[in-house]
Design a protein around this motif. Structure first.
Motif, PDB file in Angstrom:
ATOM      1  N   LEU A 120     -24.378 -41.511  52.902  1.00 20.20           N
ATOM      2  CA  LEU A 120     -23.277 -41.141  53.800  1.00 20.20           C
ATOM      3  C   LEU A 120     -23.818 -40.346  54.984  1.00 20.20           C
ATOM      4  O   LEU A 120     -23.486 -40.616  56.146  1.00 20.20           O
ATOM      5  CB  LEU A 120     -22.230 -40.323  53.052  1.00 20.20           C
ATOM      6  CG  LEU A 120     -21.116 -39.756  53.929  1.00 20.20           C
ATOM      7  CD1 LEU A 120     -20.203 -40.868  54.427  1.00 20.20           C
ATOM      8  CD2 LEU A 120     -20.285 -38.710  53.195  1.00 20.20           C
ATOM      9  N   ASN A 121     -24.669 -39.361  54.682  1.00 19.69           N
ATOM     10  CA  ASN A 121     -25.180 -38.522  55.766  1.00 19.69           C
ATOM     11  C   ASN A 121     -25.997 -39.317  56.759  1.00 19.69           C
ATOM     12  O   ASN A 121     -25.905 -39.116  57.967  1.00 19.69           O
ATOM     13  CB  ASN A 121     -26.010 -37.368  55.201  1.00 19.69           C
ATOM     14  CG  ASN A 121     -25.078 -36.288  54.698  1.00 19.69           C
ATOM     15  OD1 ASN A 121     -24.007 -36.087  55.270  1.00 19.69           O
ATOM     16  ND2 ASN A 121     -25.452 -35.630  53.608  1.00 19.69           N
ATOM     17  N   GLU A 122     -26.749 -40.256  56.218  1.00 17.81           N
ATOM     18  CA  GLU A 122     -27.568 -41.081  57.109  1.00 17.81           C
ATOM     19  C   GLU A 122     -26.670 -41.939  58.019  1.00 17.81           C
ATOM     20  O   GLU A 122     -26.865 -42.016  59.228  1.00 17.81           O
ATOM     21  CB  GLU A 122     -28.452 -41.989  56.259  1.00 17.81           C
ATOM     22  CG  GLU A 122     -29.596 -42.583  57.040  1.00 17.81           C
ATOM     23  CD  GLU A 122     -30.370 -43.556  56.159  1.00 17.81           C
ATOM     24  OE1 GLU A 122     -30.759 -44.601  56.666  1.00 17.81           O
ATOM     25  OE2 GLU A 122     -30.543 -43.256  54.947  1.00 17.81           O
ATOM     26  N   ALA A 123     -25.650 -42.532  57.407  1.00 19.35           N
ATOM     27  CA  ALA A 123     -24.746 -43.386  58.189  1.00 19.35           C
ATOM     28  C   ALA A 123     -23.984 -42.560  59.221  1.00 19.35           C
ATOM     29  O   ALA A 123     -23.787 -42.985  60.358  1.00 19.35           O
ATOM     30  CB  ALA A 123     -23.776 -44.103  57.264  1.00 19.35           C
ATOM     31  N   LEU A 124     -23.571 -41.349  58.817  1.00 17.29           N
ATOM     32  CA  LEU A 124     -22.869 -40.481  59.771  1.00 17.29           C
ATOM     33  C   LEU A 124     -23.778 -40.134  60.935  1.00 17.29           C
ATOM     34  O   LEU A 124     -23.352 -40.111  62.085  1.00 17.29           O
ATOM     35  CB  LEU A 124     -22.422 -39.201  59.074  1.00 17.29           C
ATOM     36  CG  LEU A 124     -21.080 -39.262  58.351  1.00 17.29           C
ATOM     37  CD1 LEU A 124     -20.879 -38.018  57.505  1.00 17.29           C
ATOM     38  CD2 LEU A 124     -19.932 -39.400  59.347  1.00 17.29           C
ATOM     39  N   GLY A 125     -25.048 -39.881  60.601  1.00 12.93           N
ATOM     40  CA  GLY A 125     -26.032 -39.565  61.645  1.00 12.93           C
ATOM     41  C   GLY A 125     -26.129 -40.717  62.633  1.00 12.93           C
ATOM     42  O   GLY A 125     -26.042 -40.517  63.854  1.00 12.93           O
ATOM     43  N   SER A 126     -26.262 -41.946  62.113  1.00 14.01           N
ATOM     44  CA  SER A 126     -26.392 -43.101  63.016  1.00 14.01           C
ATOM     45  C   SER A 126     -25.118 -43.304  63.815  1.00 14.01           C
ATOM     46  O   SER A 126     -25.160 -43.662  64.995  1.00 14.01           O
ATOM     47  CB  SER A 126     -26.653 -44.395  62.258  1.00 14.01           C
ATOM     48  OG  SER A 126     -27.528 -44.180  61.225  1.00 14.01           O
TER      49      SER A 126
END
Ligand code: PEP
Ligand code: MG
Length: 758
Positions: free
Chosen positions: A221-227
């Motif tokens: 989730l955090n990675e996707a939010l970052g992108s």
């Protein structure tokens, strides 16, 4: 949550086993409710499913009387269960029986239970049912228990959506999910389309609901939010003018939401209950949508739908999918359903597979609507809720004539529309047969029937409609569908294409008519005006911004090298504007000839008659130009002082009233007296009844939407124009200013056996 029953992770794990196992649907449901009850240490767990007749039927229960399954039912809004379904919000009660909404169903035997927790079963914001747990003791359910029950409800929503449970209902009873829904939308582009839903932004279908490793999901989730955040920043930092103005404001709101703690926290909570990151995003999104549907404040609704868009983007990030590509598998009778859409996006769809477009937003002047009209597909706008109510592949009917949309239509509705579509197709066939026939009245009067156009996609209609030429080419449309001012070469390229397609048929290019309701988001100098229709627009604006006009004129001169060029000026108010433009044209001609460019063989300059001031200088005007064209849309709005876009006024004043017809006749007479060709290119030209009136007051050239040429030609070929002219002259002399000529014209048509296809 107390872990006596194993906690939400264990519950979801067990549910996964049940959904994967080869079980009969009822058996699966029974096991699910039993497991929920066990896990949540509740004596009762029941599932109610919403039917098409707005009744909530008990589908499975652990703890209540098993004999009441499929018999006990509540109306939407009735009792606690009905209240939850109607509001799409959970209810958490320590003593349910003292709640004012409590409704006692004797067959279930639920009188001994006090505490009650019910959550809506939601999918894409739609309520499909209600899931309830009950306990004998008076207890309050904790937030994590509500969360766990909501998550479980998602699994059940999936079962309902896949049609798994439909088989359990008694014969003749349909579930709400398959219910026919009608939308009373806004008619934006004519036509009737029967086909199947293609969601423009297809819902990303989350297949994996459960995850073993919560930490890994949080990291995803955090990675996707970052992108997601990066991609929004990237869009914002691009110097592309497409993202200026309104677009920028939307993106800035997105950036704010993408950093919204509450939103992210709710997603994380759902992950901690055992959902995959994408299922967690979907859960939060679904709750939001449900809340949005019950919201009346338009500002908040708008913000919620921004969140919804953002949720979709996040889902795509998580599932590693870029923007949707158009599948070759698009149905042959696609009806696109979208919240809103850009004009270019519509053009990305293969045109031969499109039957219509349904928009939740959409206004008559929005670009996508202009393009849809140009390519001849039916459009209905303002169909609020259409996106969340539709599933890809659902049957759908769109009636662009009155804005009606029927989703999953009942057989009788479908039959009626199929008949309407067949009738239209037969008519179209008749009009096609008229294509090659001359545009001559029954008594031999020749009339030029031209078409209006504005985009390259319009050009095939020249041949399809049998138009005598393009009487109005709205050059501003190229500017309106672009993200920035089209470059000189792009303008020239379009004009070349137009002239090439027209062959030896005449084309009248109108210089850009922007301002008023035609706004360019990237045109910074346009400021808010109190009365934009009366403001800085059309020729007023381009004379003040001569570079804009010069660039366009140069592009036109170059494109029309070796042939006649016709240029027409919009919103002329006084003759000096024509003189000034002519001076600019002369200068450009000189400039091009200095560089030995091939010039047009002849340049004809015309003016639109839209502003009433010209009516008192008609002779001078006719002498100052090579031709005139009446823009009856604007002329009527100014003569009657009624905004042409205001639906409250749209049928209040009648263009077929004696005073307005006198105005039109005066113009036609002045053209005749001065030997200056007169055309009319407003909407009046495209309706057989009003076109008849135009012929009756002396017009011999009119320009209209290509689809109108067939019906107008069919009328013309039956019409004794000479007799009509005499009849109208007499009638207009004998009639008072209050009188409406429409009735007289309809009678004339009937007396002469003329069919008026409206
Ligand atoms: C008109 O005003 O009648 C016209 C043809 O121009 P537009 O509709 O583009 O303003
Ligand atoms: Mg106009």
């Amino acid at each position: 949550m107390r872990d006596i029953g194993g906690g939400p992770r264990v519950l979801l794990k067990r549910l996964r086993e049940f959904t994967a196992a080869a079980l009969e649907p009822q058996e699966r449901l029974d096991r699910i409710v039993r497991e929920i009850a066990r896990n949540m240490v509740a004596e009762v767990c029941s599932l109610y499913v919403l039917r098409a007749d707005s009744m909530l039927e008990l589908y499975a229960t652990e703890g209540l009387n098993p004999g009441s399954v499929h018999l006990a039912q509540l109306r939407l809004g009735q009792g606690l269960v009905g209240t939850i379904a109607a509001s799409a919000r959970p209810l958490n009660l320590t003593d349910a029986q003292h709640h004012p909404a409590f409704a006692y169903l004797p067959e279930t035997g639920e009188e001994i239970y006090h505490s009650f927790l019910g959550v809506p079963v939601l999918r894409a914001g739609r309520t499909l049912g209600v899931l309830v747990v009950q306990n004998k003791t008076m207890r309050t359910y904790q937030d994590d228990e509500i969360e766990a029950l909501e998550t479980t409800a998602m699994v059940i929503a999936e079962m309902i959506a896949t049609g798994d449970l439909a088989r359990l209902s008694r014969p003749g009873i349909e579930l709400d999910l398959g219910r026919p829904v009608s939308f009373d939308g806004l008619a934006l582009s004519d036509g009737v389309g029967l086909g199947h839903v293609v969601l423009h932004e297809p819902r990303v279908v989350v297949k994996d609901l459960f995850a073993e490793d919560g930490e890994a999901e949080s990291a995803r989730l955090n990675e996707a939010l970052g992108s997601l955040r990066l991609s929004i920043d990237d869009m914002l930092s691009r110097r592309d003018v497409a993202f200026e103005g309104e677009h920028r404001a939307v993106l800035e709101a997105y950036r704010m939401f993408a950093n919204d703690r509450g939103w992210v926290r709710r997603i994380e909570e759902a992950i901690s209950n055992g959902l995959t990151a994408e299922a967690a995003v979907e859960k939060v999104q679904s709750d939001m949508r449900a809340r949005m549907m019950h919201m009346t404040d338009p500002y908040l609704r708008e913000r919620m739908s921004d969140f919804d868009d953002l949720g979709n983007r996040l889902l795509r990030q998580l599932m590693g999918r870029g923007p949707e590509t158009l599948a070759e598998t698009l149905p042959k009778d696609s009806i696109i359903v979208a919240r809103s859409m850009g004009a270019a996006e519509l053009l990305d769809y293969p045109r031969n597979r499109l039957r219509g477009l349904v928009l939740e937003d959409g206004a008559p002047t929005s670009h996508v609507v202009i393009v849809a009209r140009a390519i001849g597909i039916a459009v209905a706008g303002q169909a609020k809720g259409a996106v969340s109510m539709s599933e890809n592949g659902d049957a759908i009917i769109i009636d662009g004539d009155d804005g009606q949309v029927h989703l999953r239509p009942a057989p009788d509705v479908e039959a009626a529309y199929a008949e309407k579509a067949r009738f239209r197709a037969r008519k179209q066939q008749l009009y096609r047969e008229l294509r090659e026939k001359p545009s001559v009245s029954a008594d031999g009067v020749k009339v030029d029937l031209m078409m209006n156009a504005g985009l390259a996609v319009d050009l095939p209609q020249l041949a399809d409609s049998g138009a005598a030429g393009i009487g109005l080419f709205r050059t501003e449309l190229q500017f309106m569908v672009a993200a920035r001012f089209p470059r000189a070469e792009e303008q020239e390229q379009l004009y070349r294409e137009v002239l090439q397609a027209a062959g030896d048929r005449p084309v009248t290019f109108r210089t850009i008519d922007i301002g008023g309701d035609k706004v360019l988001p990237y045109f910074k100098e346009a400021v808010h005006e109190e009365n934009p229709a009366l403001g800085w627009r059309a020729i007023r604006l381009t004379l003040d911004k001569p570079t804009l006009l010069r660039t366009q004129i140069r592009a036109l001169l170059r494109a029309a090298g070796g042939r006649e060029l016709r240029i027409m000026l919009p919103m002329v108010t006084e003759i000096s504007e024509i003189r000034k433009t002519r001076a600019i044209i002369d200068r450009e001609v000189q400039h091009l000839s200095r560089f030995a460019h091939l010039l047009p063989t002849r340049i004809k300059l015309g003016a639109m008659i839209e502003v009433p001031s010209l009516l008192w200088q008609l002779n001078e005007l006719m002498r100052a130009v090579d031709f005139v064209s009446v823009g009856s849309n604007d002329l009527f709005q100014f003569v009657t002082a009624s905004d042409r876009g205001n639906t409250r006024l749209s049928s209040r004043f009648n263009p077929l009233s004696v005073p307005f017809l006198r105005v039109l006749k005066q113009i036609a007479d002045a053209g005749f007296a001065n030997d200056t060709p007169v055309t009319l290119c407003g909407e009046l030209a495209g309706r057989p009844l009003s076109a008849m009136a135009l012929f009756g007051v002396g017009y011999r050239s009119i320009s209209m939407a290509p689809a109108a040429i067939g019906p107008v030609k069919a009328m013309l070929r039956e019409l004794p124009v000479g007799a009509l002219v005499d009849h109208m002259k007499k009638a207009m002399n004998g009639m008072g200013a209050e009188d409406d000529m429409a009735a007289m014209l309809i009678k004339f048509a009937a007396d002469h056996g003329i069919e008026l296809d409206q």
